[in-house]
Design a protein around this motif. Structure first.
Motif, mmCIF file in Angstrom:
data_model
loop_
_atom_site.group_PDB
_atom_site.id
_atom_site.type_symbol
_atom_site.label_atom_id
_atom_site.label_comp_id
_atom_site.label_asym_id
_atom_site.label_seq_id
_atom_site.Cartn_x
_atom_site.Cartn_y
_atom_site.Cartn_z
ATOM 1 N N ASN A 127 38.475 5.146 95.361
ATOM 2 C CA ASN A 127 39.029 4.886 93.941
ATOM 3 C C ASN A 127 40.114 3.976 94.099
ATOM 4 O O ASN A 127 40.435 3.435 93.158
ATOM 5 C CB ASN A 127 39.476 6.218 93.307
ATOM 6 C CG ASN A 127 40.322 6.081 92.212
ATOM 7 O OD1 ASN A 127 40.006 5.606 91.055
ATOM 8 N ND2 ASN A 127 41.727 6.113 92.384
ATOM 9 N N ALA A 128 40.776 3.857 95.276
ATOM 10 C CA ALA A 128 42.128 2.970 95.318
ATOM 11 C C ALA A 128 41.927 1.694 94.908
ATOM 12 O O ALA A 128 40.813 1.072 95.149
ATOM 13 C CB ALA A 128 42.588 3.174 96.728
ATOM 14 N N LEU A 129 42.836 1.202 94.069
ATOM 15 C CA LEU A 129 42.851 -0.212 93.432
ATOM 16 C C LEU A 129 43.986 -0.945 93.921
ATOM 17 O O LEU A 129 45.201 -0.484 93.806
ATOM 18 C CB LEU A 129 42.791 -0.088 91.970
ATOM 19 C CG LEU A 129 42.807 -1.336 91.258
ATOM 20 C CD1 LEU A 129 41.532 -2.291 91.518
ATOM 21 C CD2 LEU A 129 43.083 -1.110 89.724
ATOM 22 N N ALA A 130 43.659 -2.389 94.439
ATOM 23 C CA ALA A 130 44.767 -3.241 94.833
ATOM 24 C C ALA A 130 45.520 -3.596 93.713
ATOM 25 O O ALA A 130 45.029 -3.631 92.486
ATOM 26 C CB ALA A 130 44.421 -4.383 95.612
ATOM 27 N N ASP A 131 46.554 -3.796 93.802
ATOM 28 C CA ASP A 131 47.602 -4.051 92.550
ATOM 29 C C ASP A 131 46.794 -4.951 91.686
ATOM 30 O O ASP A 131 46.505 -6.077 92.135
ATOM 31 C CB ASP A 131 48.952 -4.590 93.101
ATOM 32 C CG ASP A 131 49.713 -3.820 93.885
ATOM 33 O OD1 ASP A 131 49.724 -2.607 93.949
ATOM 34 O OD2 ASP A 131 50.344 -4.306 94.954
ATOM 35 N N PHE A 132 46.624 -4.494 90.339
ATOM 36 C CA PHE A 132 45.804 -4.928 89.630
ATOM 37 C C PHE A 132 46.435 -4.861 88.187
ATOM 38 O O PHE A 132 46.460 -3.489 87.969
ATOM 39 C CB PHE A 132 44.478 -4.892 89.751
ATOM 40 C CG PHE A 132 43.565 -5.914 88.929
ATOM 41 C CD1 PHE A 132 43.395 -7.421 89.309
ATOM 42 C CD2 PHE A 132 42.994 -5.421 87.694
ATOM 43 C CE1 PHE A 132 42.711 -8.167 88.685
ATOM 44 C CE2 PHE A 132 42.280 -6.413 86.976
ATOM 45 C CZ PHE A 132 41.921 -7.684 87.548
ATOM 46 N N GLN A 133 46.198 -5.641 87.188
ATOM 47 C CA GLN A 133 46.461 -5.234 85.716
ATOM 48 C C GLN A 133 45.336 -5.648 84.862
ATOM 49 O O GLN A 133 45.127 -7.049 84.919
ATOM 50 C CB GLN A 133 47.660 -5.730 85.111
ATOM 51 C CG GLN A 133 49.086 -4.912 85.936
ATOM 52 C CD GLN A 133 48.886 -3.488 85.284
ATOM 53 O OE1 GLN A 133 48.909 -3.162 84.026
ATOM 54 N NE2 GLN A 133 49.576 -2.542 86.121
ATOM 55 N N PHE A 134 44.714 -4.837 83.982
ATOM 56 C CA PHE A 134 43.747 -5.701 82.974
ATOM 57 C C PHE A 134 44.377 -6.241 81.861
ATOM 58 O O PHE A 134 44.669 -5.504 80.900
ATOM 59 C CB PHE A 134 42.844 -4.418 82.451
ATOM 60 C CG PHE A 134 42.120 -3.710 83.917
ATOM 61 C CD1 PHE A 134 40.695 -4.541 84.121
ATOM 62 C CD2 PHE A 134 42.155 -2.654 84.450
ATOM 63 C CE1 PHE A 134 40.068 -4.096 85.392
ATOM 64 C CE2 PHE A 134 41.609 -2.317 85.545
ATOM 65 C CZ PHE A 134 40.455 -2.860 85.874
ATOM 66 N N ASP A 135 44.754 -7.083 81.882
ATOM 67 C CA ASP A 135 45.572 -7.998 81.083
ATOM 68 C C ASP A 135 44.777 -9.420 80.900
ATOM 69 O O ASP A 135 45.330 -10.449 81.754
ATOM 70 C CB ASP A 135 47.186 -8.130 81.261
ATOM 71 C CG ASP A 135 47.793 -8.900 80.327
ATOM 72 O OD1 ASP A 135 47.273 -9.491 79.138
ATOM 73 O OD2 ASP A 135 49.040 -8.972 80.216
ATOM 74 N N GLY A 136 43.819 -9.507 79.784
ATOM 75 C CA GLY A 136 43.010 -10.648 79.527
ATOM 76 C C GLY A 136 43.908 -12.017 79.556
ATOM 77 O O GLY A 136 43.684 -13.138 79.891
ATOM 78 N N ASP A 137 45.061 -11.780 78.869
ATOM 79 C CA ASP A 137 45.791 -13.050 78.577
ATOM 80 C C ASP A 137 46.676 -13.582 79.587
ATOM 81 O O ASP A 137 46.816 -14.743 79.828
ATOM 82 C CB ASP A 137 46.926 -12.736 77.628
ATOM 83 C CG ASP A 137 46.527 -12.380 76.061
ATOM 84 O OD1 ASP A 137 45.348 -12.711 75.850
ATOM 85 O OD2 ASP A 137 47.058 -11.609 75.199
#
Length: 253
Positions: free
Chosen positions: A88-98
């Motif tokens: 499940n680990a996710l590399a540093d990421f943000q779901f920010d489309g803009d």
């Protein structure tokens, strides 16, 4: 093997979706090795809440040697090999489309970061877990994917490419490991409401997705976690190499 008989490793299991998976596992009787990289406070809070059912261990899953040490420590502490893994680990990421970089400007380094986090991290845990799984004649591997490569409603180029590669690994690993009693599957969500990664998503995006689904709402981390449990349970013993989409019906097939 029943969930109540398993120690399950959840990478990135201390916060966001990982914490929801950890809580669902404990609720159903499993014990959880909660892997974390930076979220020590959250991992220790889960330990305080659930006691001996949770074992927090720090490791960067992109570091193969660190993963070996993680598995060794877990076996020493639990007295048994880890036979179930949730990647499940996710590399540093943000779901920010803009804020996402567009295709004409995105740097390869962002692809590399996501490939390391999703693909390399999963490969490290799978390769390290296989010996213990074979010794028990049982193994369950669940990779966390996304519906974005089927429906790129927001084109996160780096994240989506890495998860598509992880689906490929899911299916090829299932082929290699099936004769050993080890299943490998993927659970793919859409945007979840709400995790640390999706906290930056504007409200109108949540509303748009909700209106496009048959259930008219956005999937929660808790709902996603319940689907992960299916692939760890005896009920999925004849299922491998599959990708289950859990997004309220937004994506078909």
């Amino acid at each position: 093997m029943l969930l109540s008989e398993q120690w399950v490793l959840v990478t990135g299991g201390a916060r966001g979706l990982g914490a929801a998976i950890t809580r669902a596992l404990v609720r159903e009787g499993a014990s959880v090795v909660v892997n974390y990289r930076n979220s020590e406070t959250s991992a220790l809070a889960l330990k305080d809440e659930f006691g001996d059912r949770v074992l927090p261990l720090r490791a960067d899953v992109t570091d193969a040697a660190a993963v070996v040490r993680l598995f060794d420590k877990a076996q020493t502490r639990t007295g048994q090999p880890i036979v179930s893994v949730v990647n499940n680990a996710l590399a540093d990421f943000q779901f920010d489309g803009d804020a996402r970089p567009k295709i004409d400007s995105i740097a390869w380094a962002r692809f590399q970061q996501q490939l390391d986090g999703s693909l390399k991290g999963a490969l490290n845990t799978i390769q390290t877990a296989v010996t213990g799984m074979r010794s028990r004649g049982f193994g369950r591997i669940v990779n966390v994917g996304t519906n974005l490569f089927q429906n790129p409603v927001v084109p996160y180029h780096d994240y989506t490419a890495a998860k598509a590669a992880l689906l490929s690994l899911t299916r090829t690993a299932a082929h290699d490991l099936g004769p050993d009693g080890i299943t490998v599957n993927m659970v793919s969500g859409g945007l979840l409401r709400t995790t640390d990664a999706s906290a930056a998503t504007p409200e109108f995006v949540f509303e748009l997705i909700a209106s496009s689904t048959p259930v008219r709402r956005v999937t929660t981390p808790e709902e996603f976690a319940d689907a992960v449990l299916f692939f760890l349970s005896p009920w999925s013993r004849a299922v491998t190499g599959q990708n289950l989409i859990v997004d309220g019906g937004l994506v078909k097939g």
